[in-house]
Each structure stands twice: as C-alpha cells, then as structure tokens.
Design an enzyme around this catalytic site. Sequence first.
Site, mmCIF file in Angstrom:
data_model
loop_
_atom_site.group_PDB
_atom_site.id
_atom_site.type_symbol
_atom_site.label_atom_id
_atom_site.label_comp_id
_atom_site.label_asym_id
_atom_site.label_seq_id
_atom_site.Cartn_x
_atom_site.Cartn_y
_atom_site.Cartn_z
ATOM 1 N N ASP A 1 0.984 -1.217 -0.071
ATOM 2 C CA ASP A 1 -0.078 -0.257 0.182
ATOM 3 C C ASP A 1 0.905 1.348 -0.117
ATOM 4 O OD1 ASP A 1 -2.313 1.554 -0.122
ATOM 5 O OD2 ASP A 1 -2.873 0.966 2.027
ATOM 6 N N GLY A 2 0.382 2.258 -0.585
ATOM 7 C CA GLY A 2 1.147 3.742 -0.514
ATOM 8 C C GLY A 2 1.523 4.100 -1.899
ATOM 9 N N GLY B 1 0.178 5.419 -4.511
ATOM 10 C CA GLY B 1 -0.389 6.654 -5.040
ATOM 11 C C GLY B 1 0.217 7.780 -4.210
ATOM 12 N N ARG B 2 0.246 7.608 -2.641
ATOM 13 C CA ARG B 2 0.693 8.755 -1.832
ATOM 14 C C ARG B 2 2.205 9.118 -2.187
ATOM 15 N NH1 ARG B 2 -1.455 5.897 3.324
ATOM 16 N NH2 ARG B 2 -1.833 4.469 1.570
ATOM 17 N N TRP B 3 2.751 7.923 -2.529
ATOM 18 C CA TRP B 3 4.459 8.090 -2.681
ATOM 19 C C TRP B 3 4.555 8.996 -4.026
ATOM 20 C CZ3 TRP B 3 7.604 7.559 -6.778
ATOM 21 C CH2 TRP B 3 8.903 7.330 -6.703
ATOM 22 N N LEU C 1 11.221 -20.647 -3.620
ATOM 23 C CA LEU C 1 10.077 -19.627 -2.924
ATOM 24 C C LEU C 1 8.871 -19.938 -3.791
ATOM 25 C CD1 LEU C 1 9.345 -16.978 -1.351
ATOM 26 C CD2 LEU C 1 9.999 -15.783 -3.129
ATOM 27 N N HIS D 1 2.893 3.058 -8.781
ATOM 28 C CA HIS D 1 2.957 1.671 -9.288
ATOM 29 C C HIS D 1 4.262 1.169 -9.687
ATOM 30 C CE1 HIS D 1 -1.389 1.856 -7.672
ATOM 31 N NE2 HIS D 1 -1.701 2.686 -8.860
HETATM 32 C C1 FPP Z 1 -1.902 0.010 -3.416
HETATM 33 O O1 FPP Z 1 -1.635 1.304 -3.221
HETATM 34 C C2 FPP Z 1 -1.439 -0.554 -4.577
HETATM 35 C C3 FPP Z 1 -2.066 -1.163 -5.470
HETATM 36 C C4 FPP Z 1 -3.328 -1.072 -5.751
HETATM 37 C C5 FPP Z 1 -1.228 -1.823 -6.725
HETATM 38 C C6 FPP Z 1 -0.190 -2.507 -6.208
HETATM 39 C C7 FPP Z 1 0.859 -2.973 -7.587
HETATM 40 C C8 FPP Z 1 1.914 -2.714 -7.306
HETATM 41 C C9 FPP Z 1 2.970 -2.663 -6.294
HETATM 42 C C10 FPP Z 1 2.711 -3.083 -8.709
HETATM 43 C C11 FPP Z 1 2.954 -4.633 -8.608
HETATM 44 C C12 FPP Z 1 3.508 -4.822 -9.881
HETATM 45 C C13 FPP Z 1 3.724 -6.285 -10.057
HETATM 46 C C14 FPP Z 1 4.520 -6.735 -11.373
HETATM 47 C C15 FPP Z 1 3.182 -7.402 -9.285
HETATM 48 P P1 FPP Z 1 -2.401 2.531 -3.648
HETATM 49 O O2 FPP Z 1 -2.589 2.984 -5.009
HETATM 50 O O3 FPP Z 1 -3.644 2.412 -2.938
HETATM 51 O O4 FPP Z 1 -1.875 3.909 -2.909
HETATM 52 P P2 FPP Z 1 -2.568 4.993 -1.883
HETATM 53 O O5 FPP Z 1 -3.126 4.309 -0.802
HETATM 54 O O6 FPP Z 1 -1.514 5.628 -1.586
HETATM 55 O O7 FPP Z 1 -3.296 5.499 -2.879
#
Ligand code: FPP
Length: 243
Positions: free
Chosen positions: A16-17, A19-21, A127, A33
């Site tokens: 998580d995070g 988008g905020r990053w 793994l 992402h």
């Molecule tokens: C949540 O952060 C993250 C997601 C919904 C997407 C997760 C995907 C990745 C980390 C990329 C994965 C890639 C592969 C190849 C598996 P958020 O967007 O909700 O962030 P926020 O809470 O800050 O808005």
Amino acid sequence: MSAQQVNTVHAAVIMDGNGRWAQARGLPRTFGHREGAKTVRRAVEAAPNLGIDTLTLYAFSSDNWVRPKPEISALMRLFHRHLRSETAELVDMGVRLSLVGRRDRLPRKVQDAAASAEEATAGGTRLHLRLAIDYSARDLLVRAADELASNGLRPPFGRDSFAEALGRAMGEDEPARDVDVLIRTSGEQRLSDFLLWECAYAEFVFTDRLWPDFDAEDFAACMREFRGRDRRYGACPSSVAAG
Ligand code: FPP
C-alpha cells in the site's frame, strides 16, 4: 537467519502507498505503481533469506476495478510487462509463480503472460510467489462453498476439506495455507478482503513506510518483529504454570 531457522514461513503483504508516494512528488499515481513494481522485485529477492518459502502479494483487489480507467490500464500494462520480463529471472532464482484470484476479467494478454510464467516457473522450489490479482477473499470463500455443495457433498464440512476447496477455488493443487505474518505498508491497518481464512492466526505487522520505499532492511525489520511475537494459537502464555 539463525542456524535452526528453516524456510517455512508464509508471508503475505498488502503493498500500500504507491499513490501517496507519487502524489508527494507531484507525479501521477501510476509512477508510484511503477516504483512499487521495483519493490516487488527487491522483496522477492530478499524473501528466501528471511526464512520465507511462500510470499503472497496483494497486487489488485476485486474492489480496485472502481479506480479510474487510466490507472487500471496502467496497472494491467505493468502486470503484463513484468510477468513477461521477469520470468527468466524467476526461473534462475528458483521461484515458482502463481496467480491467485479471478483471471477471466483480466485482459487476455495478462492471462496469457501469467499462464506462460506459471508454466515456465513450475519447477521452482526456493520460493512460491503468489500474486493476488482481481482477488477477493470473500468471493473465494463463497466459491469454495459453492463447489462443495455442487459436488453433492453434504455438510458438516471439516476445516481440512474446506481448506482444500478453497485451494481449488484459487486454482491451486494444495489446500489454502495459513499465513504466518501479514505485513501492510503505508500506515493503514486493515485487511481489505485479503486472505480472510488464511489469516486466522496470522501475526499482523504494520509499517508506515510507503510500498515504493519499502526496502530489504524494512522487510527484515518486519520479520524480526514477527519472530519476536509469542504465537499461542489460543493457548496460555508459556510463562503461565499449569493448573
Ligand atoms: C496500493 O497502493 C497498490 C495497488 C493497488 C497496486 C499494487 C501494485 C504494485 C505494487 C505493482 C505490482 C507489480 C507487479 C509486477 C506485481 P494505492 O494505489 O492504493 O496507494 P495509496 O493508498 O497511496 O493511494
């Protein structure tokens, strides 16, 4: 890792995070992402050295379909690109990859890339990396129950037969496996419809670190916190005398 510690931990991560990053840097959310995908690579490399033999990563929940279309498309492109580009590396690292979640709503090319990656990495024993994409624990629980009922089986169902049905609902040959440690980044503290059955006795570790910033040392710190926990499964603390 200590000499006695064996690689038998199932770790699950709510990444998580992103988008905020990105927003904190004035960038579009999709940049977060993209950075988050780099963290996935680091986490996969680190996991076996932290005693983890199964790593389940929450990449896209079934509730994420309500996000803006451009963000969804960017995520699907990212999954496609990484599934294709990382497969050879996963084979070299001894990583078996599988997708858990619904496949039928994913773009065809993501489905195909996932199937190819699963086939190519099937021999990996170091793994087991499970990517939860279009995943909803509640939907899977319902599907497992549907399957038991439609096979003409009659209740009462035991935990073992239910865990087997849940495994099949995820497309796996093995019963749904308990999670030992559930890590969520970004300071949020909720389960968000992830691994509800499997987390019955999971230890929860929350960190404020945003997923794109989460590095090998953060992962190691989470695992140290987990290993320091007294897991009792309903029993008394070991310090309590019998009687
Ligand atoms: C949540 O952060 C993250 C997601 C919904 C997407 C997760 C995907 C990745 C980390 C990329 C994965 C890639 C592969 C190849 C598996 P958020 O967007 O909700 O962030 P926020 O809470 O800050 O808005």
